[in-house]
Design a protein around this motif. Sequence first.
Motif, PDB file in Angstrom:
ATOM      1  N   HIS A  16      16.353  11.809  37.914  1.00 10.71           N
ATOM      2  CA  HIS A  16      17.713  12.355  37.924  1.00 10.71           C
ATOM      3  C   HIS A  16      18.173  12.677  39.345  1.00 10.71           C
TER       4      HIS A  16
ATOM      5  N   ASP B  28      21.468  11.025  41.146  1.00  8.01           N
ATOM      6  CA  ASP B  28      22.519  11.865  41.741  1.00  8.01           C
ATOM      7  C   ASP B  28      22.704  11.536  43.226  1.00  8.01           C
TER       8      ASP B  28
ATOM      9  N   TYR C 288      24.581   8.118  43.488  1.00 11.14           N
ATOM     10  CA  TYR C 288      26.032   8.109  43.268  1.00 11.14           C
ATOM     11  C   TYR C 288      26.794   8.883  44.337  1.00 11.14           C
ATOM     12  N   SER C 289      26.137   9.845  44.993  1.00  5.07           N
ATOM     13  CA  SER C 289      26.872  10.483  46.095  1.00  5.07           C
ATOM     14  C   SER C 289      27.051   9.487  47.240  1.00  5.07           C
TER      15      SER C 289
ATOM     16  N   ASP D 244      35.610  10.228  39.647  1.00  3.51           N
ATOM     17  CA  ASP D 244      34.615  11.162  39.109  1.00  3.51           C
ATOM     18  C   ASP D 244      33.428  10.341  38.589  1.00  3.51           C
TER      19      ASP D 244
ATOM     20  N   SER E 278      30.588  11.488  37.426  1.00  4.88           N
ATOM     21  CA  SER E 278      29.613  12.245  36.618  1.00  4.88           C
ATOM     22  C   SER E 278      29.245  11.510  35.331  1.00  4.88           C
ATOM     23  N   GLU E 279      30.211  10.885  34.675  1.00  2.00           N
ATOM     24  CA  GLU E 279      29.903  10.145  33.441  1.00  2.00           C
ATOM     25  C   GLU E 279      29.105   8.872  33.763  1.00  2.00           C
ATOM     26  N   THR E 280      29.460   8.219  34.850  1.00  2.00           N
ATOM     27  CA  THR E 280      28.701   7.039  35.282  1.00  2.00           C
ATOM     28  C   THR E 280      27.238   7.431  35.534  1.00  2.00           C
ATOM     29  N   ALA E 281      27.029   8.540  36.233  1.00  2.00           N
ATOM     30  CA  ALA E 281      25.663   9.001  36.523  1.00  2.00           C
ATOM     31  C   ALA E 281      24.918   9.357  35.240  1.00  2.00           C
ATOM     32  N   ARG E 282      25.613   9.974  34.306  1.00  2.00           N
ATOM     33  CA  ARG E 282      24.977  10.340  33.021  1.00  2.00           C
ATOM     34  C   ARG E 282      24.478   9.090  32.300  1.00  2.00           C
TER      35      ARG E 282
ATOM     36  N   LYS F 292      21.475   7.564  34.142  1.00  2.00           N
ATOM     37  CA  LYS F 292      20.219   8.281  33.855  1.00  2.00           C
ATOM     38  C   LYS F 292      19.637   7.791  32.532  1.00  2.00           C
TER      39      LYS F 292
END
Length: 127
Positions: free
Chosen positions: A16, A20, A23-24, A39, A41-45, A48
């Motif tokens: 994880h 993270d 993606y940053s 955003d 965050s959903e792509t990263a979720r 994972k």
Amino acid sequence: ENMSTPFEVIGEEKLHQLIDAFYSKVGQHPDLVPIFPNDLSETARKQKQFMTQFLGGPSLYTEEHGHPMLRARHMPFEITETRAKAWLSCMNEAMDEVGLDGMLREYFYSRLVLTAEHMINTSEKED
Ligand code: HEM
């Protein structure tokens, strides 16, 4: 049956952290910003979930989203060789940042290289 999966060796927490960190970097890379949402965050979720099963862990991505069909899911985006290299360079830097190394890194990264090459769906524009 006592064999660990690459997912178990890397561990959920480090995987994880890696995603993270990745993606940053994606969110700051000039070649990638134009095709990713603001955003991430959903792509990263989702990533994972996907990477967990890619590394032999539980099938979290498939349970929620069905068969990955990654090439098809990437068709809406223009993925050039330049963008594939950018994606991989963000991943390489993220692996440095979280201190992933050795055979596990080589194994994981080499599979990502093959998958990234497979995602290329657009030739470079001559402009
Ligand atoms: C989604 C780009 C390679 C796995 C996406 C999205 C973009 C993208 C723009 C949509 C983001 C969103 O709307 O949330 C790229 C580029 C690549 C690349 C430029 C360079 C070759 C890869 C590779 C993998 C991968 C190598 C896996 C090893 C995924 C997954 C998703 C995704 C799991 C989420 C799919 C979904 O919406 O369910 N990618 N990608 N991508 N990508 Fe990639």
